[in-house]
Design an enzyme around this catalytic site. Structure first.
Site, PDB file in Angstrom:
ATOM      1  CG  HIS A  20      24.346  56.137 -18.342  1.00 21.17           C
ATOM      2  ND1 HIS A  20      24.527  57.409 -18.324  1.00 21.17           N
ATOM      3  CD2 HIS A  20      23.019  56.472 -18.855  1.00 21.17           C
ATOM      4  CE1 HIS A  20      23.689  58.478 -18.764  1.00 21.17           C
ATOM      5  NE2 HIS A  20      22.715  57.685 -19.029  1.00 21.17           N
ATOM      6  CD  GLU A  21      20.593  53.588 -20.418  1.00 19.26           C
ATOM      7  OE1 GLU A  21      19.497  53.647 -20.030  1.00 19.26           O
ATOM      8  OE2 GLU A  21      21.270  54.219 -21.045  1.00 19.26           O
TER       9      GLU A  21
ATOM     10  CG  HIS B 211      18.541  56.216 -16.588  1.00 14.32           C
ATOM     11  ND1 HIS B 211      18.291  57.486 -16.178  1.00 14.32           N
ATOM     12  CD2 HIS B 211      19.324  56.155 -17.619  1.00 14.32           C
ATOM     13  CE1 HIS B 211      18.948  58.304 -16.932  1.00 14.32           C
ATOM     14  NE2 HIS B 211      19.541  57.760 -17.905  1.00 14.32           N
TER      15      HIS B 211
ATOM     16  CG  ASP C  45      19.899  60.719 -19.586  1.00 15.90           C
ATOM     17  OD1 ASP C  45      18.760  59.878 -20.001  1.00 15.90           O
ATOM     18  OD2 ASP C  45      20.802  60.139 -19.422  1.00 15.90           O
TER      19      ASP C  45
END
Length: 373
Positions: A68-69, A72, A167
């Protein structure tokens, strides 16, 4: 931000770190899965089986948060936003940006990358669980995969709540920023949404506690408190960037500050200078020569009965590089020095001549004035 984080490895030039607080969530989730979730989902197994399933699920959660990170971070780097690394901590993970995006479109793309990754992972784990179930594999495998599908779906949905700094809150900020052209006002509005959501979570936590759901209630209270602190800190950070942009120490320092000579007593210093003038940090000079400084913390370490017989020259701090700063130093650079050293009060010096003093309190007052404007 995470001073005690431990670097695990480097992936695609991103430093992957884990804050010690991650061990808390890892232990709690593993315990909860092995004691409640998996026994309810798949009864009749040995406790060691449930524990093994929980450990594997926790490792899957770790990888899911990391991906997930990473989503980003990869998008941010592609758009020119520098990323220090990725740190997993108590409430999930964070991609550590060196700077904010410079355009609303970039902010939007970076914000949605993480939830999209979590959604893709949810679909992928769900498909794998169906295939594992249809393939007559050991029943524990589909259950672990189903859990990972569920938790990634929850991560995607929770992160898209329009509450900054989640987010979804960043998506909201990107929209407001695009519409108004004012990033600070967009951050302020998005941060308010985060504040409201934080109070909502904490209210749910209190209700859960009153109904006897201790674990769920405490967890909601903790997450709510974290969102509240992060929302306020994010706005303050953005406000500081705007308020101090291109400003130098010389433009904000206190010019012609009160000074004292080395021959005055501490009693006079405290009663006539510090209390009388409302200052706690005083340069020590002799004529036009700067000798050093003295502040209230130094005096506090000396017995009160000795103040009348002790002179400033006996206890003041001499000239030190860590306390002296030039008037042309950028305020943002000064803030980095404060963060790195903990030093909060500085002598502003040019060519060995005292130009003024500046303290963290001065910067805070300027920041409050900018926020009220």
């Amino acid at each position: 931000m995470f001073t005690h984080a431990i670097k695990l490895f480097t992936l695609n030039k991103f430093d992957i770190k884990v804050d010690p607080s991650w061990l808390i969530i890892a232990a709690l989730v593993t315990w909860s899965l092995s004691r409640d979730f998996f026994p309810d989902a798949l009864p009749g197994q040995a406790q060691i089986t449930y524990l093994t399933m929980a450990v594997i699920a926790m490792m899957g959660l770790f990888v899911s948060l990391l991906l997930h990170e990473l989503a980003h971070s990869v998008v941010a780097r592609h758009l020119g936003v520098p990323i220090n690394g990725i740190t997993l901590f108590l409430f999930g993970g964070v991609a550590e940006m060196d700077a904010e995006p410079t355009a609303a479109k970039d902010e939007l793309l970076i914000a949605v990358a993480g939830p999209l990754m979590s959604l893709c992972l949810a679909i992928g784990f769900w498909a794998l669980s169906l295939m594992a179930g249809a393939g007559n594999l050991v029943a524990t495998i589909p259950e672990v995969l189903s859990y990972l599908a569920l938790i990634n779906l929850i991560l995607a949905l929770f992160n898209m709540v329009p509450a900054f700094p989640l987010d979804g809150g960043r998506v909201l900020r990107a929209y407001l920023w695009h519409r108004t052209g004012n990033m600070l006002e967009a951050t302020k509005t998005a941060s308010r949404s985060g504040t409201f959501f934080a109070y909502f979570l904490m209210a749910l936590g209190l209700m859960a506690l009153f109904h006897g759901a201790l674990a769920a209630g405490l967890w909601q209270l903790m997450i709510g408190a974290f969102v509240l602190i992060a929302a306020r800190a994010s706005y303050t950070s953005q406000l500081a960037q705007v308020a101090f942009d291109d400003k130098t120490v010389g433009s904000l320092m206190v010019r012609h500050p009160v000074t004292v000579g080395p021959d005055i007593t501490l009693d006079y210093l405290i009663n006539q200078i510090m209390l009388g003038r409302g200052v706690s940090f005083v340069p020590v000079t002799e004529g036009s020569v700067l000798l050093g400084h003295i502040d209230r913390s130094i005096v506090a370490g000396i017995d009160r009965e000795n103040w009348a017989s002790t002179r400033v020259g006996d206890v003041f701090v001499g000239l030190e590089d860590g306390v002296m700063i030039g008037p042309d130093t950028g305020v943002q650079d000064l803030l980095q020095i404060v963060s790195a050293t903990g030093q909060r009060k500085f002598l502003v010096v040019s060519g060995h001549q005292l130009e003024g003093v500046i303290t963290l309190s001065d910067l805070t007052q300027h920041l409050r004035a900018a926020g009220a404007a």
